[in-house]
Design a protein around this motif. Structure first.
Motif, PDB file in Angstrom:
ATOM      1  N   TRP A  72       0.839  -1.189   0.000  1.00 41.23           N
ATOM      2  CA  TRP A  72       0.000   0.000   0.000  1.00 41.23           C
ATOM      3  C   TRP A  72       0.878   1.245   0.000  1.00 41.23           C
ATOM      4  O   TRP A  72       1.908   1.280   0.690  1.00 41.23           O
ATOM      5  N   ASP A  73       0.473   2.257  -0.751  1.00 40.42           N
ATOM      6  CA  ASP A  73       1.139   3.548  -0.762  1.00 40.42           C
ATOM      7  C   ASP A  73       0.578   4.368   0.395  1.00 40.42           C
ATOM      8  O   ASP A  73      -0.613   4.678   0.416  1.00 40.42           O
ATOM      9  N   ILE A  74       1.427   4.753   1.357  1.00 43.55           N
ATOM     10  CA  ILE A  74       0.905   5.424   2.547  1.00 43.55           C
ATOM     11  C   ILE A  74       0.611   6.904   2.310  1.00 43.55           C
ATOM     12  O   ILE A  74       0.104   7.577   3.204  1.00 43.55           O
ATOM     13  N   SER A  75       0.911   7.408   1.112  1.00 43.98           N
ATOM     14  CA  SER A  75       0.545   8.799   0.819  1.00 43.98           C
ATOM     15  C   SER A  75      -0.946   8.925   0.529  1.00 43.98           C
ATOM     16  O   SER A  75      -1.543   9.974   0.761  1.00 43.98           O
ATOM     17  N   ASN A  76      -1.555   7.826   0.037  1.00 40.58           N
ATOM     18  CA  ASN A  76      -3.003   7.840  -0.240  1.00 40.58           C
ATOM     19  C   ASN A  76      -3.705   6.580   0.233  1.00 40.58           C
ATOM     20  O   ASN A  76      -4.913   6.440   0.051  1.00 40.58           O
TER      21      ASN A  76
END
Length: 392
Positions: A234-238
């Motif tokens: 998962w991309d933690i920015s979004n």
């Protein structure tokens, strides 16, 4: 593969590395009650990186009261000076590690907010050491400020039962997973839930680890979908899922990431361990049947060596050297820099001797030959200042 240590035959229920201020790595081993009803024991062993092995006997140990029950989980503060562990009946215990190098002792201290809590499946300190998170068998999730123990989050129904948890590198987020397959992310400064990770109806998110290399803002989770086991990202920015990779290719029971974030490790329920390079998400080390036929309880990277500490109830604790490229040591980096500097000096000297310099301008066709430099040296007029006066 390195050996374990200790004469206590009790089953190993938890373990961790301890990074001491004097750059010594120790191994912390928690043993549950033995068949003869002897109490649980917390032991500390020395580690020899030259032979990849733990000491045969513990440097120190702490014996619990029988009423405390079995050891469940343990967490070591990043400073290496404090240890928190959970028991099945005696709540959580706080220990201070006193002494230097191999002369250490465990001193138990009070931990009021967690004295009487139920068994905690997970304990974790934030990377900066400012927070402690606990995840209970009953689903109760807590985040405490450290060392003040001020409650930041106290959520009794965060999960059905907390399965796993991890802090982000900047200590801003806490990810937690549940026995029912769900996963949530929390802000650690105020305990507010940010999101619940998306998953399909037949997927279960089981284990979680944040990236730790400081460049890739990712959250790695093991996901079980029927018989298929993958590691999703998962991309933690979004908080969007961006892909997955099949690494272990079987259900994982424990997950770990190296302190520098370069490697991710998975341990299986039948004793296998695989280590993947995060940059390529490819397996770079595989240990088949490391704990033959038994579920791995502990899997943790050594703070300063490419070594992992593993444990299982049946086979105890082991340290294993990874078959991965060796890292540059600090002295090797300095040696390289000195070598480059020396090589540059040699190249400059060769260039100077074999090319026109500031004092060796090419002569024009009608320009008279200039005097040799060594003729100045013997001239008393230039004895003190071989270059003569300079017009500014």
């Amino acid at each position: 593969m390195g050996g374990g240590g200790g004469s206590n035959p009790g089953p190993v229920s938890c373990g961790s590395w301890i990074r001491r201020p004097e750059n010594v790595n120790l191994a912390l081993i928690g043993r549950s009650r033995r068949p003869d009803s002897s109490p649980s024991v917390l032991e500390i062993f020395s580690f020899d990186p030259k032979i990849t092995s733990l000491s045969a006997s513990p440097l120190t140990e702490f014996v619990f009261e029988e009423c405390d029950g079995d050891l469940v989980s343990v967490a070591v503060h990043p400073s290496g000076d404090e240890i928190v562990c959970s028991t099945t009946q005696g709540g959580c215990k706080l220990f201070e590690l006193c002494g230097q190098e191999l002369n250490v002792k465990l001193l138990m201290k009070e931990l009021p907010p967690l004295n009487d809590v139920s068994s905690q499946n997970c304990l974790a300190f934030s990377v900066d050491g400012s927070k402690l998170a606990t995840g209970g068998v009953n689903g109760h999730l807590r985040i405490l400020e450290w060392p003040s123990l001020r409650p930041i989050l106290d959520e009794p129904s965060a999960h059905k039962s907390v399965r796993d948890m991890d802090f982000s590198l900047d200590s801003e987020f806490l990810a937690s997973t549940s026995s029912d397959g769900s996963a949530r992310v929390w802000k650690t400064d105020d305990g507010v839930p940010i999101t619940t990770l998306t998953r399909s109806a037949d997927e279960k998110i089981e284990l979680c680890r944040f990236s730790k290399d400081g460049t890739k803002p990712f959250l790695f989770c093991t996901v079980q979908r029927g018989e298929k086991a993958v590691t999703a990202v998962w991309d933690i920015s979004n908080w969007k899922r961006i892909g997955y990779k099949r690494l272990l290719r079987k259900p994982a029971c424990v997950m770990s990431i190296s302190r520098d974030g370069k490697y991710l490790a998975l341990g299986s329920k039948d004793g296998d361990v695989c280590v993947a390079e995060v940059k390529k998400m490819e397996v770079s080390h595989m240990s088949k049947r490391l704990h033959l036929g038994t579920s791995i309880k502990t899997l943790e990277f050594c703070p300063s060596e490419r070594v992992v500490l593993t444990s299982s109830v049946e086979w105890g604790a082991l340290v294993t050297k990874l078959n991965v490229p060796a890292d540059w040591k600090e002295w090797q980096i300095y040696l390289l820099l000195v070598s480059l500097f020396a090589a540059s000096a040699v190249v400059f000297y060769i260039f100077y001797e074999n090319s026109d310099s500031f004092w060796q301008f090419p002569l024009g066709r009608d320009q008279p030959a200039r005097p040799r430099f060594d003729s100045f040296v013997g001239d008393s007029q230039y004895a003190d200042d071989p270059f003569g006066p300079v017009d500014m």
